[in-house]
Design an enzyme around this catalytic site. Sequence first.
Site, PDB file in Angstrom:
ATOM      1  N   ALA A  62     -14.910  -9.502 -14.668  1.00 30.58           N
ATOM      2  CA  ALA A  62     -13.824  -9.074 -15.544  1.00 30.58           C
ATOM      3  C   ALA A  62     -12.581  -9.855 -15.127  1.00 30.58           C
ATOM      4  O   ALA A  62     -12.425 -10.207 -13.963  1.00 30.58           O
ATOM      5  CB  ALA A  62     -13.603  -7.582 -15.383  1.00 30.58           C
ATOM      6  N   GLY A 110     -18.251  -7.594 -13.474  1.00 26.79           N
ATOM      7  CA  GLY A 110     -18.598  -7.328 -14.874  1.00 26.79           C
ATOM      8  C   GLY A 110     -19.656  -8.292 -15.401  1.00 26.79           C
ATOM      9  O   GLY A 110     -20.449  -7.931 -16.274  1.00 26.79           O
ATOM     10  N   GLU A 113     -22.766  -6.875 -14.234  1.00 25.46           N
ATOM     11  CA  GLU A 113     -23.004  -5.593 -14.921  1.00 25.46           C
ATOM     12  C   GLU A 113     -23.587  -5.822 -16.321  1.00 25.46           C
ATOM     13  O   GLU A 113     -24.402  -5.039 -16.798  1.00 25.46           O
ATOM     14  CB  GLU A 113     -21.703  -4.791 -15.021  1.00 25.46           C
ATOM     15  CG  GLU A 113     -21.272  -4.205 -13.677  1.00 25.46           C
ATOM     16  CD  GLU A 113     -19.975  -3.435 -13.791  1.00 25.46           C
ATOM     17  OE1 GLU A 113     -18.945  -4.070 -14.091  1.00 25.46           O
ATOM     18  OE2 GLU A 113     -20.000  -2.214 -13.593  1.00 25.46           O
ATOM     19  N   GLU A 135     -16.502  -5.769  -6.472  1.00 24.62           N
ATOM     20  CA  GLU A 135     -15.282  -5.039  -6.860  1.00 24.62           C
ATOM     21  C   GLU A 135     -14.598  -4.323  -5.704  1.00 24.62           C
ATOM     22  O   GLU A 135     -13.375  -4.304  -5.590  1.00 24.62           O
ATOM     23  CB  GLU A 135     -15.608  -4.016  -7.961  1.00 24.62           C
ATOM     24  CG  GLU A 135     -15.814  -4.613  -9.331  1.00 24.62           C
ATOM     25  CD  GLU A 135     -17.247  -5.039  -9.595  1.00 24.62           C
ATOM     26  OE1 GLU A 135     -18.014  -5.217  -8.635  1.00 24.62           O
ATOM     27  OE2 GLU A 135     -17.596  -5.198 -10.771  1.00 24.62           O
TER      28      GLU A 135
END
Length: 720
Positions: A62, A110, A113, A135
């Site tokens: 992200a 992300g 993910e 993260e």
Amino acid sequence: MINYTIDRNVAILSWNMTSSPMNVLNDDSIPVFEAALQRAYDNAEVKGIIITSEKNEFIAGADLKMILRNNDKEPGDMLKVSAELNRVFRAIETSGKPVVAAINGTALGGGYEACLACHHRIALDNPKAVIGLPEVTLGLLPGGGGTQRLPRMLGMEAALPLLLEGKRVSPKEALALGLVDELATSRDELLEKAFAWLSANPEPLQPWDERDRKTGRIVGKENFKVPGGAVQSPTDARVFSAGTAMLMEKTRGNYPAPLAILSCVYEGLQVNIDRALVIEARYFVQVATSKVAKGLIQTMFLGLNEVNKGISRPKTIPPTDVRKVGILGAGMMGSGIAYAAALAGIETVLKDVSVEAAEKGKAYSRTVFKKAIERGKGTPEKAVATLNLIKTTADAEDLRGCDLIIEAVFENRDLKAQVTKEAEPMLAESGIFASNTSTLPISGLAQASAKPENFIGLHFFSPVDKMQLVEVIVGKQTSEYALAFALDFVKKIRKTPIVVNDSHGFYTSRVFTTYTSEGMELLKEGVNPVLIENAGKNAGMPVGPLAVSDEVALDLISKISGQSIHDGMMTEDDTAYQVAGKFVALGRLGKKSKAGFYDYPEGEKKYLWPGLSELFPLADQQPSVDEVKKRLLYRQVIETVRCFEEGVIRTQLDADIGSILGWGFPAYTGGTLSFVDFVGIKTFVQEADRLADAYGERFRPTQNLRDKAEQGNSRFEQTN
Ligand code: NAI
């Protein structure tokens, strides 16, 4: 930005962002990704979907700038970020069409993910690629389903360490851990394997999902059994409470993300995936809007990247390159610097008073390599090639043609002047001379140089092979060219520079010393030494102030403060000078003499010296841990503010990064200057005033800081 093609009834969505060097999930790319997926879901001809990338990386994660933008807004804004990701990812697994992640390169956060939401993961066996959910290292948690899908896929035992440590692994390791299902050796094979899987699995279902009998829709399965056992058992509850206690011990409550991850997993695994994702989102918002995440992202990710890229380098100077470096003094520092230079492929001349002494220094590199190879890092070939680059000598003539010479001889002004005069003439045309001094002002040392404009400070930290920071010190006469040159060298040896203007103790030693000296102030007031040491560690410092004083050595502290008194920087009633002097008189010099504030019995753990209570009788009233923590941290922050206002430190980023990498100032605060924003500038000024009234003027905030607090401005920017 995402190329959409159809081949043999399979939609291939290939990421190739133009607005950013790497593929990242952000406000631009998420809607495009969602629309491309929707196009594939809606097309009846499309029987399967492959997600891949045309760049070297798959999806790097992200966009942290997006997270930072939403950090101090309303929690609702952050919730939107996580809700969007979850909507897109959940649709991947519930659209009814099989989706494969063809992971051609790095897939982090992300990015990984997204892969977890796919029904199958194939990774290209690319040794440069890393896969994982890092993260937690930035104060965040995987908010796109990572805390729910990973344990459902691998079981808790395997998933928790990955989530809590944020480990990044190679594709091979990812296969071994179960993070990916297959490996491919080429891009073509990657796609072919994806096609093959899709045609064999036309209607896949995630193990945690089922088809609703009435509607036919895919929904989260109730009572899904996590591999390796259900969460509801009493044993698991015990594992979780022990895990919580362990994390508290490790983080001392300063980092909320690991505990939030544990809660996400514990609570989330008791419900179906749809509800679990809601739980995760709630925790994600909590950590992502925290000051801890802000500090870590701002300083340790975005800031560190900028500094490593060379933000402080004078732009007008063309690139320089060090091909041959000379190092004077093969002691602890010189040998470490030689290792770092040779490791970067630079021809290195290591000079000491005798070849034997220089050889002893070179042996250090051999030891470092041996250890690295034992740990599976580095190869014997690399070790031999690196060692071959280090030439040992006692003859100054061997330094001829060096682009850079760094002196690391004893901390003695006359000796440093002598070696400068001897070695400097050997430098190549426009070569640079640097000193690794830890205390002697650079402008003074430059007096021994025939070209003071080419004289600079390169202050490495011990042990050099492990410590990433180099404090680059600009003397009064140091040129922009010399600075650019030094920064290019630091970059070449893959270290992180901060740029500091010459002054007593430069930046790092000057501020770090306030930590040890506040420890001694507390001791002198009769505060229990156990309390002092614990408060230091609870505040997030790696070691208590008394233990670290012992490591530095009390005779050195006494000598340096003596020098400061001599130079008129402080007076003889300075506490550190007095306390350290007392210990030196007792022959207790610190760890090196196995006696200082602590006793160091052979083969046993160190313990606080019982004699302390006689020298410093305990006061009747003991302060709270919080008060001691505050004193230890505020003292360092106020001194940094002074360094900044005096122009010793040039940017907030240098102050922050220098403090975290240099002496282990707690990263959760964002660093010594970001600390002011961490607690809030108004609160900071109020508290500093209160501490000054109670304990002394050393805590008093500067006028400038007061003005900034009035304006509510906690960013530090040089105005000249
Ligand atoms: P050290 O005592 O381990 O090594 C000094 C070396 O210099 C010895 O091997 C000695 O034989 C050699 N030497 C003496 N005269 C010489 C000459 N004329 N030519 C060539 N070599 C000569 O000292 P250390 O700890 O490596 O420190 C070196 C410098 O680095 C000092 O200025 C120190 O203040 C600074 N420094 C030390 C740090 C530390 O943690 N020890 C950290 C940062 C800087």
